[in-house]
Scaffold this active site. Structure first.
Site, mmCIF file in Angstrom:
data_model
loop_
_atom_site.group_PDB
_atom_site.id
_atom_site.type_symbol
_atom_site.label_atom_id
_atom_site.label_comp_id
_atom_site.label_asym_id
_atom_site.label_seq_id
_atom_site.Cartn_x
_atom_site.Cartn_y
_atom_site.Cartn_z
ATOM 1 N N ARG A 200 0.857 -1.184 0.000
ATOM 2 C CA ARG A 200 0.000 0.000 0.000
ATOM 3 C C ARG A 200 0.893 1.234 0.000
ATOM 4 N NH1 ARG A 200 -2.154 -3.449 4.038
ATOM 5 N NH2 ARG A 200 -4.260 -4.235 3.556
ATOM 6 N N LYS A 224 -2.441 -2.379 7.820
ATOM 7 C CA LYS A 224 -3.632 -1.916 8.520
ATOM 8 C C LYS A 224 -3.723 -2.566 9.897
ATOM 9 C CE LYS A 224 -6.644 -0.687 4.643
ATOM 10 N NZ LYS A 224 -7.956 -0.938 4.004
ATOM 11 N N HIS A 292 -2.714 2.540 -5.504
ATOM 12 C CA HIS A 292 -3.364 1.292 -5.093
ATOM 13 C C HIS A 292 -3.655 0.390 -6.281
ATOM 14 C CE1 HIS A 292 -4.909 -0.682 -1.524
ATOM 15 N NE2 HIS A 292 -5.935 -1.123 -2.224
ATOM 16 N N ARG A 295 -1.092 -2.162 -6.730
ATOM 17 C CA ARG A 295 -1.319 -3.298 -5.823
ATOM 18 C C ARG A 295 -2.360 -4.239 -6.417
ATOM 19 N NH1 ARG A 295 -1.341 -4.841 -0.145
ATOM 20 N NH2 ARG A 295 -3.454 -5.192 0.633
ATOM 21 N N HIS A 318 -4.544 -9.324 3.786
ATOM 22 C CA HIS A 318 -5.988 -9.254 3.972
ATOM 23 C C HIS A 318 -6.397 -10.121 5.162
ATOM 24 C CE1 HIS A 318 -6.837 -8.107 -0.500
ATOM 25 N NE2 HIS A 318 -6.501 -7.063 0.240
ATOM 26 N N TYR A 327 -10.215 -10.567 -6.731
ATOM 27 C CA TYR A 327 -9.224 -10.656 -7.806
ATOM 28 C C TYR A 327 -9.418 -11.899 -8.667
ATOM 29 C CZ TYR A 327 -6.999 -6.938 -5.216
ATOM 30 O OH TYR A 327 -6.752 -5.753 -4.575
#
Length: 346
Positions: A200, A224, A292, A295, A318, A327
């Site tokens: 990110r 995150k 992004h 990514r 994730h 994806y």
């Protein structure tokens, strides 16, 4: 390409860059100016909530910023309805009835797209939940508020050929003396880390030299929720990083930032975003693409090449496999496109 033609391309890209930067300076969709929250409201209501998000919940500074913007937008609307002082000045939260909240959502739909509206309501719901837990309010007015259904959108990504054009941009500008060597290799490094490591933009600008294990070719990244993960960077990104460390970096200590300005200060996310726009224009790609999207391209190309979905989930950091599964839809769509073009019975 001949030198003169190449120079013309560079000149055209520079002109496009000026337009891009001018566009970037204009207010974003739904952004308003004028009324601002009072110091008293910031001190009594907003400050403690934002501190909680940042220090206890460990939300990213981008989420904290977005939630603050949601509160500012709501305050402006309340002020326009002559309710701001009643609600936040006198503490009369009973004034926030279902009809008031519904009217706010209806009006906000005219200024924000659906996803932004959902994010704003999420921030407002979190705000009132925070004060509900602390006994300052007796109910959360944004619980159960009807919102427009979100459209399903597949993530945008660049093809492998488009990525090559994008990553070649700094070298092209350097060869034409449009930028200096420091900037060319620094910009190349930023894009290689975004694409080669699937990082990110916040993770890239937060990366220190001590976070990268050159011998193993991996970076220890804080993502995150302040969660750490190991990201393989790839031999190309490592080679560019090694060159930048050797020839251009002033400091390479454990706490020294990897991406720096010419003044050798840590780059911020906005600087990376604007840098990317320059090379998108040079590669004749949509300037609206963000870091992004690199990514997204990283994840899509891995899956297209046969990578296991759970491995990609770990690489992206994730928490849920459902987040990564989007994806696979991109990959299937790409396969259908190829099939439709190539098969005689398609």
């Amino acid at each position: 390409m001949k030198p003169r033609a190449e120079a013309e391309v560079v000149k055209a890209s520079a002109e496009r860059e000026v337009r891009v930067l001018n566009d970037a300076a204009t207010p974003e969709e739904g952004e308003t100016t004028g009324v601002v929250m009072t110091d008293a409201m910031m001190r009594e209501w907003v400050g403690p909530f934002l501190d909680y998000l940042e220090k206890e919940r460990r939300y990213s500074r981008y989420t904290v910023r977005n939630y603050r913007q949601a509160l500012e937008n709501f305050y402006r609307w309340l002020d326009g309805e002559k309710l701001a002082e009643t609600v936040f000045g006198e503490g009369d939260f009973a004034a926030l009835g279902k009809r008031v909240v519904r009217d706010f959502v209806i009006e906000a739909q005219e200024r924000f797209d659906r996803r932004t509206l959902h994010n704003h309501v999420s921030g407002l719901r979190a705000f009132f939940k925070f004060w509900l837990m602390r006994g300052k309010v007796v109910r959360n007015p944004f619980v159960g508020v009807p919102l427009p259904k979100l459209e399903k959108r597949l993530p945008q990504f660049l093809t492998e050929e488009q990525m090559k054009r994008l990553l070649n941009g700094p070298q092209r500008l350097l060869e034409n003396e449009a930028i200096d060597a420091f900037t060319a290799w620094r910009d190349r490094l930023a894009m290689e880390l975004l694409y080669g490591g699937g990082l990110r933009v916040s993770e890239v600008v937060g990366l220190n030299h001590g976070d990268v294990e050159m011998s193993n070719g991996v970076a220890r990244v804080t993502g995150k929720g302040r969660k750490e993960r190991l990201c393989p960077l790839g031999k190309v990104a490592l080679a560019v990083l090694r060159k930048f460390q050797t020839e251009f970096a002033r400091e390479t200590g454990v706490d020294a930032p990897v991406l720096v300005t010419k003044a050798h200060e840590r780059m911020n996310a906005r600087a990376v975003q604007l840098m990317l726009k320059r090379y998108l224009a040079l590669a004749d790609l949509p300037h609206g693409l963000t870091p992004h999207k690199l990514r997204h391209s990283y994840a899509t190309h891995l899956l297209n090449a046969g990578a296991d979905l759970r491995v990609v989930q770990e690489l992206l950091g994730h928490a849920s496999l459902n987040t990564t599964q989007v994806y696979t839809h991109v990959s299937v769509a790409r396969l259908k496109e190829i099939y439709a073009r190539a098969h005689p019975r398609a």
